[in-house]
Design an enzyme around this catalytic site. Sequence first.
Site, PDB file in Angstrom:
ATOM      1  N   LYS A  28     -13.972  20.307 -42.393  1.00  0.00           N
ATOM      2  CA  LYS A  28     -14.653  20.408 -41.090  1.00  0.00           C
ATOM      3  C   LYS A  28     -16.167  20.388 -41.299  1.00  0.00           C
ATOM      4  CE  LYS A  28     -14.441  25.457 -41.299  1.00  0.00           C
ATOM      5  NZ  LYS A  28     -13.837  26.676 -40.741  1.00  0.00           N
ATOM      6  N   TYR A  71     -49.121  27.560 -41.700  1.00  0.00           N
ATOM      7  CA  TYR A  71     -49.205  28.107 -40.346  1.00  0.00           C
ATOM      8  C   TYR A  71     -49.226  29.634 -40.379  1.00  0.00           C
ATOM      9  CZ  TYR A  71     -47.991  23.543 -38.318  1.00  0.00           C
ATOM     10  OH  TYR A  71     -47.977  22.236 -37.930  1.00  0.00           O
TER      11      TYR A  71
HETATM   12  C1  PLP Z   1     -13.412  27.354 -41.888  1.00  0.00           C
HETATM   13  C2  PLP Z   1     -12.014  27.823 -41.997  1.00  0.00           C
HETATM   14  C3  PLP Z   1     -11.358  27.809 -43.235  1.00  0.00           C
HETATM   15  C4  PLP Z   1     -12.082  27.537 -44.536  1.00  0.00           C
HETATM   16  O1  PLP Z   1     -12.801  28.694 -44.850  1.00  0.00           O
HETATM   17  P1  PLP Z   1     -13.633  28.873 -46.215  1.00  0.00           P
HETATM   18  O2  PLP Z   1     -14.099  30.269 -46.184  1.00  0.00           O
HETATM   19  O3  PLP Z   1     -14.767  27.907 -46.122  1.00  0.00           O
HETATM   20  O4  PLP Z   1     -12.737  28.558 -47.329  1.00  0.00           O
HETATM   21  C5  PLP Z   1     -10.005  28.108 -43.265  1.00  0.00           C
HETATM   22  N1  PLP Z   1      -9.343  28.441 -42.139  1.00  0.00           N
HETATM   23  C6  PLP Z   1      -9.945  28.505 -40.943  1.00  0.00           C
HETATM   24  C7  PLP Z   1      -9.163  28.896 -39.742  1.00  0.00           C
HETATM   25  C8  PLP Z   1     -11.300  28.206 -40.820  1.00  0.00           C
HETATM   26  O5  PLP Z   1     -11.906  28.284 -39.635  1.00  0.00           O
END
Ligand code: PLP
Length: 381
Positions: free
Chosen positions: A46, A271
């Site tokens: 994702k 800045y």
């Molecule tokens: C993002 C997510 C993962 C992966 O999590 P990590 O901590 O990056 O391994 C797994 N399951 C769900 C439901 C998630 O939202």
Amino acid sequence: MTQFPEAGDALRAGAILTVDLDAIVANWRYLDKRVGPGARAAGVVKGDAYGLGAARVAAALADAGCRRFFVATPDEGLALGALLSGRSDRVADIIVLSGPFDGSEADFAGAGLIPVLNSLEQISRWRSLAGRLDRPLPSVIHVDTGMSRLGLRYAEAESLSEDADTLAACAPVLVMSHLACADDPDHPMNRRQLAAFQAARRLFPGLPGSLAASSGIFLGPDWHADWCRPGAALYGLRPQQGKANPMRPVIRLDARIVQVRDIDAGETVGYGATHRASRRGRLATVAVGYADGLFRSLGNRGWGHLGEHRVPLVGRVSMDLTVFDVTGLPDGLARPGDMITLVGPDSGADDLGEAGGTIGYEILTALGRRYHRVYLDGASS
Ligand SMILES: *Cc1c(COP(=O)(O)O)cnc(C)c1O
């Protein structure tokens, strides 16, 4: 997707992001082995594979034998589906964590995506579509055990488990839940959520389960169920707070020095004039800033490396430029065109996140679009 500008040429980019696909594959193999033989590791890609490029990452993982991917949204699922469909020899499930947004069910089914069904509403819409298409449509049932974000309450899962018609239509392939505190092995939530998950699984006898993401894998075999869902650990982030990181580092971020200049005692940098030189010294200005995902909160707190020399970030991070104190480095080490390493062997994305008051996950997913990206794999190394 078109980029402005085309970040094609390393010489024109302010910084170079190197992504080691072999390391991602090695990390996936390590986790898959660690949870085996009873369980398997999927690949969570994702957020454009946590900012590293889902197309390249998913292709490499599919080549390595990863047979199940998780993405967040319907659009991410469709994009990944299009990518993997050109590879008839390599079938992999694509599971969409958000489930179908209202109205996107038909696109899902058309592309063969598997939704996570997080609520009774999503279940009923998926069931209706299965009815209209007159075929069972695979899905994943999500039961909440303590995140209070998505997923069925236990009582809702119980009523679903008694509804044979809906179960037949929604054809679950997995029952899943998600851990809230897995990065802290001593947190009491871990056992509590495991117990709640086991209770939910008893409602669906024979259905494979999935509970652990990256950190959960390191809690031990009780948490592995049948499928683990690592994301962060694939990308080299540290799975457990305060413990050594067993994962291979994946990214390197090198920023180009645009200018080197001397500074007198009493002169200020950037800045807000938030850094004042206490003595005569030397500064190097590099061509990355917060528009590239280098958080403004790193101002006067971050650092980089020039070779093995650690150089502090001084003044505020601006949109396109950041200044480092290179006073006293050996002659010839900091020249215009040289690179200051922001993420590399001496300092990972977790460290940068900590310095900026955030976590490595946010550093990765914030990586901007201006970097020249180099992907290392067996073919290129
Ligand atoms: C993002 C997510 C993962 C992966 O999590 P990590 O901590 O990056 O391994 C797994 N399951 C769900 C439901 C998630 O939202």
